[in-house]
Design a protein around this motif. Structure first.
Motif, mmCIF file in Angstrom:
data_model
loop_
_atom_site.group_PDB
_atom_site.id
_atom_site.type_symbol
_atom_site.label_atom_id
_atom_site.label_comp_id
_atom_site.label_asym_id
_atom_site.label_seq_id
_atom_site.Cartn_x
_atom_site.Cartn_y
_atom_site.Cartn_z
ATOM 1 N N PRO A 282 -6.734 -66.604 -13.665
ATOM 2 C CA PRO A 282 -7.773 -65.640 -14.053
ATOM 3 C C PRO A 282 -8.064 -65.603 -15.549
ATOM 4 C CG PRO A 282 -5.708 -64.503 -13.566
ATOM 5 C CD PRO A 282 -5.513 -65.944 -13.170
ATOM 6 N N LEU A 283 -9.340 -65.342 -15.840
ATOM 7 C CA LEU A 283 -9.805 -65.119 -17.217
ATOM 8 C C LEU A 283 -9.244 -63.792 -17.721
ATOM 9 C CD1 LEU A 283 -12.051 -66.190 -19.275
ATOM 10 C CD2 LEU A 283 -13.621 -64.655 -18.084
ATOM 11 N N PHE B 155 -17.404 -72.164 -15.726
ATOM 12 C CA PHE B 155 -18.280 -71.309 -16.521
ATOM 13 C C PHE B 155 -19.672 -71.246 -15.887
ATOM 14 C CE2 PHE B 155 -21.145 -70.227 -19.979
ATOM 15 C CZ PHE B 155 -20.455 -69.251 -20.675
ATOM 16 N N ARG C 67 -20.348 -71.907 -12.766
ATOM 17 C CA ARG C 67 -20.260 -71.229 -11.468
ATOM 18 C C ARG C 67 -20.259 -69.710 -11.640
ATOM 19 N NH1 ARG C 67 -16.692 -75.502 -10.392
ATOM 20 N NH2 ARG C 67 -14.838 -74.277 -10.836
ATOM 21 N N ARG C 68 -19.528 -69.230 -12.638
ATOM 22 C CA ARG C 68 -19.423 -67.775 -12.838
ATOM 23 C C ARG C 68 -20.730 -67.163 -13.324
ATOM 24 N NH1 ARG C 68 -15.643 -67.601 -17.250
ATOM 25 N NH2 ARG C 68 -14.786 -69.646 -16.827
ATOM 26 N N TYR C 69 -21.413 -67.854 -14.238
ATOM 27 C CA TYR C 69 -22.548 -67.229 -14.925
ATOM 28 C C TYR C 69 -23.872 -67.918 -14.606
ATOM 29 C CZ TYR C 69 -18.400 -65.538 -17.313
ATOM 30 O OH TYR C 69 -17.162 -65.011 -17.586
ATOM 31 N N ARG C 70 -23.930 -68.519 -13.425
ATOM 32 C CA ARG C 70 -25.088 -69.301 -13.001
ATOM 33 C C ARG C 70 -26.412 -68.589 -13.299
ATOM 34 N NH1 ARG C 70 -27.262 -72.546 -13.599
ATOM 35 N NH2 ARG C 70 -27.909 -74.456 -12.550
ATOM 36 N N ASN C 71 -26.459 -67.293 -12.982
ATOM 37 C CA ASN C 71 -27.714 -66.561 -13.116
ATOM 38 C C ASN C 71 -28.158 -66.400 -14.578
ATOM 39 O OD1 ASN C 71 -27.919 -66.252 -10.390
ATOM 40 N ND2 ASN C 71 -27.000 -64.198 -10.341
ATOM 41 N N TYR C 72 -27.236 -66.620 -15.486
ATOM 42 C CA TYR C 72 -27.571 -66.434 -16.899
ATOM 43 C C TYR C 72 -27.835 -67.742 -17.628
ATOM 44 C CZ TYR C 72 -26.370 -61.563 -16.451
ATOM 45 O OH TYR C 72 -26.369 -60.251 -16.087
ATOM 46 N N ILE C 73 -27.733 -68.848 -16.882
ATOM 47 C CA ILE C 73 -27.855 -70.141 -17.541
ATOM 48 C C ILE C 73 -29.044 -70.896 -16.985
ATOM 49 C CG2 ILE C 73 -26.721 -72.346 -17.998
ATOM 50 C CD1 ILE C 73 -24.042 -70.631 -17.529
ATOM 51 N N PRO D 210 -22.357 -75.154 -21.162
ATOM 52 C CA PRO D 210 -21.937 -74.577 -19.865
ATOM 53 C C PRO D 210 -21.632 -75.671 -18.849
ATOM 54 C CG PRO D 210 -24.135 -73.786 -20.545
ATOM 55 C CD PRO D 210 -23.795 -74.923 -21.431
#
Lengths: 236, 236
Positions: A147-148, A116, A118-124, A112
């Motif tokens: 955009p993704l 990536f 930045r988008r999913y900070r809470n999951y990493i 990560p």
């Protein structure tokens, strides 16, 4: 070259049609960035750096030859490092056959980092966690912040066949593994990279460039390499 | 109710633990929006609308009973429309078992609209084009604008097993088809909707609510229905 038709003016490359049906890419010294700081991932040209085009070409030549040695298909035909040009087969970039559309970028991540993270900070909880060559596909679209897009949307919009999508993702992972192994031989660690993919005679191949401009690399201590330092390490 | 432990205060619902091990959802009259305009998709509470909580509950009761009739698993146990409460089985919301993480929302689209249209504008020449029950998964994260996450990233981060991911996507499509058919019977056309999914005893089930707050609907003329009008059409 003056007799060849210019068919596209890009941010860092101009594109000409050759008489033999192939394409000539002319690598420019233009650099992209933001607020005066050079960033190969940015969308605005902020100036020129003498020799920058030839360096990107030399790196692409370097990596395309390694891909070729590993039997990974690319559009590469020949490079002229002195002139700063690369001859390639004519390809249809994936995601670009719709008028006005910018095409896809295929990102491969070994861990990560960057957007990536930045988008999913809470999951990493652990940035060292491996991502097993995760592929993400984004759309080249400055206005919308690249955009993704997920696989299901690509299929639902009919932008790729399921077969080409699967082949393109596998090709992305293959390229990432080869580049990662090459860098490891230099004591470097690949974090993530992006490539473009196109169709040549119906076959999925790597197109455009593979260079320090499109990869994030760190040294053994975990320090991300500055772009210039990475170029130096790769092509001296 | 005063003897039950409040375990969560949401934007539109409060959550209590019941003595029998189940959960009690209390639907509130709080409405979300932006700049003074009510928008069920917005992330900020901007005021209260008398009776709003009971309406959302009545719609959820309405749809959950239809899902039940179609043998689609949900966490629903019983609703008390007068009190504005719903008893449900205790579920683990998917994507929420990481500390601080907001969980996943499962979006199902029958045609391009809203954020999908904004993201992929260049690829959509025809907004009437069907999307074949496309599923997108986003993360509930106000701060980061509810980012999209692709299947590969969910698997690479270990947030869901491949089996649960496939089941959750299929469940999302099932719910969308049932709601679409129900609305069609009322002369209405479902554009898109979102649900939340959780695990109850290891089984993937629909949780939270299914209501006008989480769907976009138009009439036969293509006019998108105002939220209040849609509520009226659904529960009178």
């Amino acid at each position: 070259m003056s007799t060849n038709e210019k068919i596209y003016t890009g941010k860092t490359k101009d594109v000409y049609a050759l008489d033999n049906g192939n394409i000539l890419l002319v690598f420019k010294d233009d650099v992209t960035g933001e607020d005066g700081v050079i960033d190969p991932g940015a969308n605005t040209v902020i100036g020129q750096v003498e020799g920058k085009g030839r360096k990107s070409l030399a790196m692409t030549d370097y990596f395309f030859k390694r891909l070729h040695a590993a039997a990974v298909p690319t559009h590469f035909v020949a490079a002229d490092l002195d002139k700063g040009t690369m001859e390639v087969r004519r390809a249809e970039p994936l995601g670009k056959d719709v008028k006005g559309a910018g095409g896809f970028e295929f990102i491969c991540r070994t861990r990560p980092w960057g957007s990536f993270l930045r988008r999913y900070r809470n999951y990493i909880s652990d940035a060292e966690r491996g991502l097993d060559y995760l592929v993400e596909i984004t759309i080249k679209d400055d206005e919308r912040g690249d955009p993704l897009i997920n696989d299901d949307a690509i299929l639902a919009l009919g932008l790729l066949s399921a077969e080409h999508l699967a082949q393109a993702k596998e090709l992305t992972r293959q390229v990432c593994r080869i580049v990662e192994a090459d860098l490891r031989g230099k004591g470097l660690v690949l974090i993530d990279m992006k490539i473009e993919i196109g169709l040549v005679d119906g076959q999925v191949v790597v197109i455009d460039e593979v260079s320090a401009d499109a990869m994030r690399v760190m040294d053994q201590s975990g320090q991300v390499l500055d772009h210039a330092v990475l170029c130096q390490q790769l092509i001296g």
